[in-house]
Design a protein around this motif. Structure first.
Motif, PDB file in Angstrom:
ATOM      1  N   PHE A  62      10.113   2.515  -5.572  1.00  0.00           N
ATOM      2  CA  PHE A  62      10.265   3.261  -7.196  1.00  0.00           C
ATOM      3  C   PHE A  62      12.459   3.370  -6.466  1.00  0.00           C
ATOM      4  O   PHE A  62      13.251   3.225  -7.734  1.00  0.00           O
ATOM      5  N   ALA A  63      12.610   4.158  -5.537  1.00  0.00           N
ATOM      6  CA  ALA A  63      13.911   4.383  -5.528  1.00  0.00           C
ATOM      7  C   ALA A  63      14.718   3.391  -5.266  1.00  0.00           C
ATOM      8  O   ALA A  63      15.761   3.600  -5.790  1.00  0.00           O
ATOM      9  N   ALA A  64      14.029   2.322  -4.369  1.00  0.00           N
ATOM     10  CA  ALA A  64      15.105   1.658  -4.131  1.00  0.00           C
ATOM     11  C   ALA A  64      15.472   0.429  -5.307  1.00  0.00           C
ATOM     12  O   ALA A  64      16.303   0.334  -6.039  1.00  0.00           O
ATOM     13  N   VAL A  65      14.239  -0.066  -6.182  1.00  0.00           N
ATOM     14  CA  VAL A  65      14.643  -0.621  -7.159  1.00  0.00           C
ATOM     15  C   VAL A  65      15.388   0.143  -7.897  1.00  0.00           C
ATOM     16  O   VAL A  65      16.202  -0.244  -8.491  1.00  0.00           O
ATOM     17  N   MET A 124      -3.260  10.404   4.180  1.00  0.00           N
ATOM     18  CA  MET A 124      -2.952   8.434   3.901  1.00  0.00           C
ATOM     19  C   MET A 124      -2.623   8.794   2.431  1.00  0.00           C
ATOM     20  O   MET A 124      -1.505   7.427   2.456  1.00  0.00           O
ATOM     21  N   GLN A 125      -3.220   8.819   2.059  1.00  0.00           N
ATOM     22  CA  GLN A 125      -2.655   8.990   0.042  1.00  0.00           C
ATOM     23  C   GLN A 125      -1.438   9.387   0.295  1.00  0.00           C
ATOM     24  O   GLN A 125      -0.573   8.925  -0.937  1.00  0.00           O
ATOM     25  N   ALA A 126      -0.810  10.755   0.788  1.00  0.00           N
ATOM     26  CA  ALA A 126       0.252  11.326   1.024  1.00  0.00           C
ATOM     27  C   ALA A 126       1.336  10.455   0.968  1.00  0.00           C
ATOM     28  O   ALA A 126       2.423   9.819   0.544  1.00  0.00           O
ATOM     29  N   GLN A 127       0.956   9.281   2.449  1.00  0.00           N
ATOM     30  CA  GLN A 127       2.051   8.637   3.167  1.00  0.00           C
ATOM     31  C   GLN A 127       1.690   7.164   1.106  1.00  0.00           C
ATOM     32  O   GLN A 127       2.856   6.457   1.895  1.00  0.00           O
ATOM     33  N   GLN A 128       0.494   6.570   1.038  1.00  0.00           N
ATOM     34  CA  GLN A 128       1.294   5.650   0.046  1.00  0.00           C
ATOM     35  C   GLN A 128       1.832   6.109  -0.704  1.00  0.00           C
ATOM     36  O   GLN A 128       2.977   4.973  -1.727  1.00  0.00           O
ATOM     37  N   TYR A 129       1.739   6.858  -1.274  1.00  0.00           N
ATOM     38  CA  TYR A 129       2.514   8.270  -2.375  1.00  0.00           C
ATOM     39  C   TYR A 129       3.589   7.733  -2.422  1.00  0.00           C
ATOM     40  O   TYR A 129       4.848   7.909  -2.375  1.00  0.00           O
ATOM     41  N   GLN A 130       4.556   8.646  -1.429  1.00  0.00           N
ATOM     42  CA  GLN A 130       5.871   8.516   0.119  1.00  0.00           C
ATOM     43  C   GLN A 130       6.230   6.537  -0.295  1.00  0.00           C
ATOM     44  O   GLN A 130       8.080   6.816  -0.676  1.00  0.00           O
ATOM     45  N   GLN A 131       5.614   6.246   0.153  1.00  0.00           N
ATOM     46  CA  GLN A 131       5.846   4.064   0.287  1.00  0.00           C
ATOM     47  C   GLN A 131       6.664   4.242  -1.191  1.00  0.00           C
ATOM     48  O   GLN A 131       7.294   2.907  -1.756  1.00  0.00           O
ATOM     49  N   GLN A 132       5.454   4.356  -2.136  1.00  0.00           N
ATOM     50  CA  GLN A 132       5.546   4.167  -3.731  1.00  0.00           C
ATOM     51  C   GLN A 132       7.187   4.897  -4.339  1.00  0.00           C
ATOM     52  O   GLN A 132       7.544   4.085  -4.828  1.00  0.00           O
TER      53      GLN A 132
END
Length: 168
Positions: free
Chosen positions: A13-16, A1-9
């Motif tokens: 970040f990439a989008a911003v 789950m942490q991996a999924q949260q990390y990917q979402q963040q």
């Protein structure tokens, strides 16, 4: 789950980051577009001054008409053009339709010639017309009769009417 949260963040970040770069590029292009506009240079024409012909009325010898203008120059786009004009009907046409004069009062009648004269000085010339500085005109004197004094004629009429009444 942490991996999924990390990917979402990371995606956020990439989008911003991409949005920031996109906005920065748009602002830079807008400023560059303003700077790239060359300032308008005042172009001096190689064309000569317009030379105008006299006004030619469309009908009669006064009123609305046209005149033609010409100019010279190597890079002139327009070397001839026509312009509307007007010749006032109350101007003295014998001195040129584009010359206006200020006239003095009529002089005394010359009994030898039976003419009276007056002079006029140039008041205005339209469109650089060539006009005489002063002009002289003359006209026939008209009838030379001595006017009867009115006071005497009225008295005679009254006396005549009185005599008629007395006779009646």
């Amino acid at each position: 789950m942490q991996a999924q949260q990390y990917q979402q963040q990371r995606r956020k970040f990439a989008a911003v980051f991409l949005a920031f770069i996109f906005i920065l590029a748009a602002v830079d292009n807008a400023e560059a577009g303003k700077k790239e506009k060359p300032e308008k240079k005042v172009k001096k024409s190689d064309c000569g001054e317009w030379q105008w012909s006299v006004c030619v009325p469309t009908s009669g010898d006064c009123g609305l008409g046209t005149r033609e203008g010409t100019r010279t120059g190597a890079e002139c786009k327009q070397t001839m053009k026509t312009q509307r004009c007007k010749i006032p009907c109350n101007w003295k046409k014998q001195f040129g339709a584009e010359c206006k004069y200020q006239f003095q009062a009529w002089g005394e009648c010359d009994l030898n010639t039976a003419l009276k004269t007056r002079t006029g000085s140039l008041k205005r010339a339209l469109h650089n017309a060539e006009c005489q500085k002063t002009v002289t005109i003359s006209k026939p004197c008209g009838k030379l009769t001595k006017p009867k004094p009115q006071a005497e004629s009225k008295k005679k009429k009254k006396e005549g009417k009185k005599q008629e009444k007395m006779l009646d």
